[in-house]
Design an enzyme around this catalytic site. Structure first.
Site, PDB file in Angstrom:
ATOM      1  N   GLU A 120     -41.840   2.501 -11.328  1.00  0.00           N
ATOM      2  CA  GLU A 120     -42.213   1.659 -10.172  1.00  0.00           C
ATOM      3  C   GLU A 120     -43.723   1.510 -10.247  1.00  0.00           C
ATOM      4  OE1 GLU A 120     -40.009   0.369  -8.218  1.00  0.00           O
ATOM      5  OE2 GLU A 120     -38.345   1.747  -7.907  1.00  0.00           O
TER       6      GLU A 120
ATOM      7  N   CYS B 258     -48.231  -0.925  -3.087  1.00  0.00           N
ATOM      8  CA  CYS B 258     -47.808  -1.706  -4.260  1.00  0.00           C
ATOM      9  C   CYS B 258     -47.249  -3.048  -3.813  1.00  0.00           C
ATOM     10  CB  CYS B 258     -46.794  -0.920  -5.066  1.00  0.00           C
ATOM     11  SG  CYS B 258     -45.472  -0.256  -4.074  1.00  0.00           S
TER      12      CYS B 258
END
Ligand code: NAP
Length: 460
Positions: free
Chosen positions: A228, A262
């Protein structure tokens, strides 16, 4: 990197920790692998009771844990409490649903019987970032503990007290030794652990560089990996969007977690008919934010996670300007102690600018005006990242059509990219691979074993 708590609101060192030795790490991996042999035979009811206890302890200790988050990485304390609440929800979610998700799946072969059984694979390494010190761990640990795997966490070096607090919660909840273990080591030692035969899989949330290092080792030693990584989410505003509400969400999308998400909205793309009115309102809202101590509930924007992060983003803004971008708002460090950066809007960002394809990990919005929907889609897709995207329009069907054409792992209509226990999370392209959360989060580190039953017959 030293393992230290440094308060980013003051840049003062609060506490320093010694790294675990190679021998300590070896013992921890041995224990994790041994515990796996017993843990894999426990039933779902037992695992579920443990995770509910973990969730309960998170809620009970919410204020103290939130204070620790804020101290170590600068998140506004109210948001830190929100992170603890969300983490508890994730533990409860998997405690409640894992047995259903992992139930045998009956197949319908032409002859005989067959089923898929979900089996655990062993001790797993999770390399975690500082930006959501509890939530990131929860979304990796909870599904895997329910599957029957055991967990070794290499957490970010700037949040040692958070990482220790999570391990303590598992102990207090009655987890057996070796079920959840913290490895207090620096990042440069993490990739080498992947080669260890006792570690059966690895998940990393963090930068592309760290992801590439982990993935290279995982490839070399044929281990399953999940990555990720970063993102540069587009926030598309179509001409029929409700501008006032969209501006509110644009501010939240950019500055939530002090901009260090993110899935923060990073590139704002407005069609020209509404571009000027959106930009004016967006600028005014960002300019009015109260910057201050993240422990103070009146603050709306806190510091970045570290002095290094603040230096990095202010230099990145400088490089953008040298490459032709214009500063519409902010652009500088805040004139006070700590790792503070002004809310910033950059315009005139063109392909060829050295930072055009980079992620801005802080309160810096890049604003673009485009002619129409198709140009907005093309620009959104012109990124090495593929994590999330949001589209603001009053026409939901149109939003879904736009979503079809966006190359990211998640597209949100009328909301910035967000997260919750029952929605899958993950990206494509340079944002990594694999999924966490929801039922899909149980699919990564599990052996989907075929069990086939045949009528006993003569061989061919
Ligand atoms: P980072 O430097 O990659 O750190 C993440 C973790 O990796 C830390 O535990 C770090 O340890 C470790 N690490 C560093 N170098 C490593 C290496 N060569 N091999 C193995 N592990 C290594 O990233 P960050 O600055 O903490 O986080 C920012 C990035 O993470 C951003 O790009 C952000 O978008 C991304 N992120 C993505 C998601 C997502 O779900 N997609 C969520 C959050 C953040 P040390 O701290 O000891 O260096």
């Amino acid at each position: 990197m030293a393992i230290q708590t440094i308060n980013p609101a003051t840049n003062k060192v609060e506490k320093t920790f010694s790294e675990m030795t190679a021998e300590d790490v070896n013992e921890a991996i041995t224990k994790s692998a041994e515990t796996f042999e017993a843990w894999k035979n426990t039933d779902y009811k037992y695992r579920s009771a443990l995770l509910h206890k973990v969730a309960g302890l998170l809620r009970e200790r919410k204020k103290a844990l939130a204070t620790l988050i804020t101290l170590e990485m600068g998140k506004l304390v109210a948001q830190a409490e929100g992170e603890i609440k969300l983490s508890a929800e994730i533990f409860d979610y998997y405690a409640n649903h894992a047995e259903d998700f992992l139930a045998d799946k009956l197949l319908k072969p032409v002859h005989g019987q067959a089923l898929i059984r979900h089996s655990p694979i062993g001790a797993l390494l999770g390399v975690q970032p500082w930006n959501f010190p509890f939530y990131q761990v929860a979304r990796f640990a909870a599904p895997n503990i329910m599957i029957g795997n055991t967990i070794l966490i290499k957490h970010a070096s700037i949040v040692p007290q958070c990482s220790i607090a999570i391990e303590e919660i598992f102990k207090s909840a009655g987890a057996p030794d070796g079920l959840y273990t913290n490895l207090l080591i620096s990042g440069k030692r993490a990739s080498a652990l992947v080669s260890d035969k006792r570690i059966k899989g690895v998940s990393l949330t963090g930068s592309e560089a760290a992801g590439a290092s982990i993935a290279a080792e995982a490839g070399k030693y044929l281990k399953k990996s999940v990555l990720e990584l970063g993102g540069s989410d587009a926030f598309i505003i179509l001409e029929d969007a409700d501008i006032d509400k969209t501006v509110e969400w644009a501010v939240v999308g950019r500055i939530n977690n002090n901009g260090e998400c993110c899935v923060a909205s990073k590139r704002f793309i407005a069609v020209e008919s509404i571009s000027a009115s959106f930009l004016e309102k967006f600028k005014n809202k960002l300019a009015a934010l109260i910057i201050g101590n993240p422990m103070d509930n009146a603050s709306q924007l806190g510091p970045l996670s570290s002095e290094a992060a603040a230096v990095q983003i202010s230099e990145q803004v400088q490089r953008a300007v040298e490459g032709g971008a214009k500063i519409l708002l902010g652009g500088k460090r805040v004139d006070r102690e700590g790792a503070f950066m002004q809310p910033t809007i950059l315009t005139n960002m063109l392909p060829g600018n050295p930072v055009y394809y980079e992620e801005f990990f802080g309160p810096v919005a890049v604003f673009y005006t485009v002619k129409n929907e198709q140009e907005a889609i093309d620009l959104a897709n012109d990124s090495p990242f593929g994590l999330g995207c949001s589209v603001f329009t009053q026409d939901i069907e149109r939003g879904k059509q736009v979503a079809n054409k966006i190359d990211t792992g998640m597209v949100f209509i009328n909301h910035p990219t967000w997260t919750q226990a029952d929605l899958p999370f993950g990206g494509t392209k340079g944002s990594g691979y694999g999924r966490e959360l929801s039922e899909l989060g149980m699919d990564e580190f599990v052996n989907k074993k075929l069990i086939r039953v045949s009528e006993l017959s003569d061989p061919f």
